[in-house]
Design a protein around this motif. Structure first.
Motif, mmCIF file in Angstrom:
data_model
loop_
_atom_site.group_PDB
_atom_site.id
_atom_site.type_symbol
_atom_site.label_atom_id
_atom_site.label_comp_id
_atom_site.label_asym_id
_atom_site.label_seq_id
_atom_site.Cartn_x
_atom_site.Cartn_y
_atom_site.Cartn_z
ATOM 1 N N PRO A 1 0.812 -1.197 -0.056
ATOM 2 C CA PRO A 1 -0.086 -0.013 -0.003
ATOM 3 C C PRO A 1 0.717 1.382 0.031
ATOM 4 C CG PRO A 1 -0.875 -1.563 1.553
ATOM 5 C CD PRO A 1 0.404 -2.145 1.123
ATOM 6 N N ALA A 2 1.690 1.183 0.889
ATOM 7 C CA ALA A 2 2.636 2.446 0.875
ATOM 8 C C ALA A 2 3.601 2.778 -0.287
ATOM 9 C CB ALA A 2 3.432 2.549 2.336
ATOM 10 N N ALA A 3 3.887 1.682 -0.885
ATOM 11 C CA ALA A 3 4.810 1.783 -2.090
ATOM 12 C C ALA A 3 3.983 2.281 -3.025
ATOM 13 C CB ALA A 3 5.389 0.310 -2.438
ATOM 14 N N VAL A 4 2.678 1.802 -3.268
ATOM 15 C CA VAL A 4 1.904 2.247 -4.555
ATOM 16 C C VAL A 4 1.442 3.729 -4.369
ATOM 17 C CG1 VAL A 4 -0.204 2.184 -5.669
ATOM 18 C CG2 VAL A 4 1.151 0.023 -4.878
ATOM 19 N N LEU A 5 0.953 4.197 -3.131
ATOM 20 C CA LEU A 5 0.615 5.468 -2.719
ATOM 21 C C LEU A 5 1.807 6.411 -2.823
ATOM 22 C CD1 LEU A 5 -1.516 7.373 -2.082
ATOM 23 C CD2 LEU A 5 -1.150 6.857 0.385
ATOM 24 N N GLY A 6 2.809 6.104 -2.335
ATOM 25 C CA GLY A 6 4.254 6.731 -2.356
ATOM 26 C C GLY A 6 4.747 7.180 -3.623
ATOM 27 N N PHE A 7 4.468 6.306 -4.486
ATOM 28 C CA PHE A 7 4.702 6.593 -5.874
ATOM 29 C C PHE A 7 3.973 7.469 -6.566
ATOM 30 C CE2 PHE A 7 4.146 5.830 -10.566
ATOM 31 C CZ PHE A 7 5.653 5.671 -11.106
ATOM 32 N N PHE A 8 2.741 7.960 -6.091
ATOM 33 C CA PHE A 8 1.871 9.043 -6.806
ATOM 34 C C PHE A 8 2.057 10.149 -6.177
ATOM 35 C CE2 PHE A 8 -0.096 4.913 -8.203
ATOM 36 C CZ PHE A 8 -0.282 5.265 -9.874
ATOM 37 N N VAL A 9 2.266 10.255 -4.847
ATOM 38 C CA VAL A 9 2.142 11.290 -3.723
ATOM 39 C C VAL A 9 3.417 11.910 -3.576
ATOM 40 C CG1 VAL A 9 -0.363 10.707 -2.971
ATOM 41 C CG2 VAL A 9 1.718 10.395 -1.712
ATOM 42 N N GLN A 10 4.590 11.220 -3.682
ATOM 43 C CA GLN A 10 5.861 11.563 -2.980
ATOM 44 C C GLN A 10 6.559 13.107 -3.354
ATOM 45 O OE1 GLN A 10 7.595 9.672 -0.688
ATOM 46 N NE2 GLN A 10 8.339 11.694 -0.142
#
Length: 281
Positions: A104-113
């Motif tokens: 979850p964090a890997a996917v979300l982080g890719f879009f919002v980092q």
């Protein structure tokens, strides 16, 4: 000599806070912005690379503390004394469960980092995150007074719970919230006891931190010039030593006192920072 002292101080801050639920990123921002100003000591590229190097020191400490678990999930060596297969239980902690928790964090982080880097790295946002994280931690501890833990060992952790804990980890993309604070709280709310939630959090942190560190280092290899090597080495060693001490100490504290002491610390720190910011404005 001054650069080495700065490296030791920043390594100390990183090592003591990386795995405690108080936010290492928040503390690094506070210490650097309000005191040391590494950007002015060297330059932005060296500052970014240094933060990664000292984080690697903390990673190494976690690998050493949990070396038996890592060798087990990688199939290098079987861990003795694991929980036997129980009806309705996972039966064995595995690499697949760790990966599930990371998704979850890997996917979300890719879009919002990029958004996080541009808008959430400031003292004010850290103050807000410290308070929000403290509230979540107090809520999680209150939950345990009404509901007894149902997961007493890593070997009882299911893929579903690992994924849900991973969703809680997404909150830690907010600097100051704390990766360990969000995942331990999430784990406790999902029925893990505090020690199991902490162990899973620390084990998950290693691939996350290692992967992020590797990518950053590849982008900033030019920062490794001879004049900054002593600075990097001092920070790495300091972070490693203090993280090693902090992990072992934290695991004892969390088993006995739960999350309340850390929540109180976060609230007090947020209040002090707010006073400092208002006084400076």
């Amino acid at each position: 000599m001054y650069e080495i002292i700065v490296g030791l101080i920043m390594g100390l801050v990183e090592g003591l806070t990386e795995f405690a639920p108080v936010s290492s990123t928040g503390h690094m921002i506070i210490v650097d912005d309000l005191w040391l100003n590494i950007d002015q000591l060297f330059n932005k590229e060296v500052s970014i690379t240094f933060m990664v190097v000292i984080q690697l020191g903390s990673i190494l400490a976690a690998v050493i503390v949990f070396k038996d678990r890592f060798m087990d999930i990688l199939g290098i060596r079987k861990l003795e004394g694991k929980t036997e297969q129980l009806p309705g239980k996972q039966g064995r902690f595995s690499l697949g469960i760790v990966i599930t928790g990371l998704i979850p964090a890997a996917v979300l982080g890719f879009f919002v980092q990029d958004m996080v880097d541009n808008y959430l790295f400031s003292i004010i946002t850290v103050i807000a995150a410290l308070i929000a994280g403290a509230i979540l931690m107090l809520f999680a501890d209150r939950h345990t007074k009404k509901h007894s833990p149902t997961v007493e060992s890593l070997d009882e952790l299911t893929y579903k719970k690992a994924f849900l804990i991973g969703l809680f980890q997404c909150i830690a993309l907010w600097p100051g919230f704390s990766r360990s604070g969000s995942t331990i709280s999430g784990g406790v709310l999902l029925g893990l006891n505090h020690r199991v939630a902490s162990d899973f959090t620390f084990i998950m942190a290693v691939p996350v931190m290692a992967g992020a560190s590797a990518l950053t280092l590849m982008k900033h290899l030019d920062a490794f010039t001879p004049d900054v090597i002593p600075f990097f080495v001092a920070g790495f060693i300091s972070a490693f030593v203090f993280a090693l001490l902090a992990i072992r100490t934290f695991l004892k504290i969390i088993s006995k006192y739960k999350l309340v002491p850390f929540a109180i610390y976060r609230i007090v720190l947020a209040a002090v920072l707010l006073v400092v910011v208002l006084a400076a404005s």
